[in-house]
Design a protein around this motif. Structure first.
Motif: not given
Length: 298
Positions: A212-214, A261-263, A272-282
């Motif tokens: 998430w942070l990266g 830390e994530v927040r 971004t919306a793309a990062q939210v989708v990626e974060a959901r997968g993680h």
């Protein structure tokens, strides 16, 4: 008058009443008056500010129904209530003692009033011994009779309430002790599984925080680099959190650290919306791995 609730105890008892059922503020005041058999009723200026403070702390929430705020306990409120089960049992005993003390005060007040009335009656009798008993004399005797009857009724109610409160407190203590024993056994079992399986999880909390942070760049690393990063994160991440000896509490602290830390990263760097989708997968992958960890050996 002695305090009905010691410092902080009214707050705990409000959580108990809301755990029984959602209630609006006036209903809470009425229930407290009933629990004390009418010997004590808190003011709105006592109850509503405490409900507002509990809501600010995230222990209760409210919904508006018919123009009234109906308060309900949250999961965090139930957790605090469960953690303070023994204290709640002691509170029931304190309520019983408070009822007894209030009844004693009423009894003393009635006795004092009756004594004053008798003295006044004797003085009136000596001053007019030869006069025929008039209506005021009869009224005084009737007032004395009613005062005695009221004292007897309140004393009986206080005695019944005291006995009931004592029985409920004893039962609550037994239940709290049994619940603590069951919780301790379950925590020990989960802790053993967690300690045995945490290494196999590959430091999933650390790798998820790093992903998430990266941002998206971490997602493009090779499988070997990700595995190495997971192992390092699992070893070093949150190393400043000293174990408390309570595995369940230690796990809660790790999850709190991870969430903070994530927040903070999302707030400081943007998301971004793309990062939210990626974060959901993680997150899904992490949940699956932790679910396997906690389910192992059960």
């Amino acid at each position: 008058m002695p305090p009905v609730f010691a410092h902080g105890r009214l707050r705990l008892y409000l959580l108990k009443l809301l755990d029984e059922a959602p209630r609006h503020g006036y209903e809470v005041i009425r229930l407290l008056e009933e629990r004390f058999q009418g010997l004590y009723a808190p003011s709105a200026g006592t109850v509503y500010p405490r409900l507002a403070k509990l809501e600010a702390e995230g222990l209760v929430t409210h919904a508006t129904e018919g123009g009234r705020k109906v308060y309900s306990i949250t999961d965090a409120g139930r957790a605090e209530l469960a953690d303070r089960g023994g204290e709640l049992a002691d509170l029931e005993l304190e309520i019983r003692d408070s009822v007894t003390e209030l009844a004693a005060e009423i009894r003393d007040d009635v006795r004092g009033a009756a004594g004053d009335l008798r003295r006044e009656m004797r003085a009136a009798a000596s001053a007019s011994a030869t006069q025929v008993e008039d209506e005021s004399w009869k009224a005084a005797k009737e007032d004395l009779r009613k005062a005695r009857q009221e004292w007897k009724e309140q004393a009986r109610r206080a005695k019944d309430e005291s006995r009931r409160a004592r029985e409920e407190a004893q039962q609550a203590r037994r239940q709290a002790k049994e619940a603590q024993e069951r919780a301790r056994e379950e925590v020990q079992r989960i802790a053993g599984q967690l300690q045995e399986q945490f290494a196999k999880s590959g430091g999933v909390l650390g790798s998820l925080a790093g992903a998430w942070l990266g941002g998206g760049t971490q997602a493009t690393s090779s499988a070997g680099e990700a595995a190495a990063g997971d192992a390092a994160a699992g070893a070093d991440w949150a190393a400043d959190l000293v174990p408390t000896g309570d595995p369940a509490r230690d796990l809660d602290r790790l999850l709190d650290r991870f969430r903070d830390e994530v927040r903070d990263a999302a707030r400081d760097r943007g998301v971004t919306a793309a990062q939210v989708v990626e974060a959901r997968g993680h997150l899904k992958a992490a949940c699956g791995r932790l679910g396997t960890t906690f389910g192992a050996g059960s």
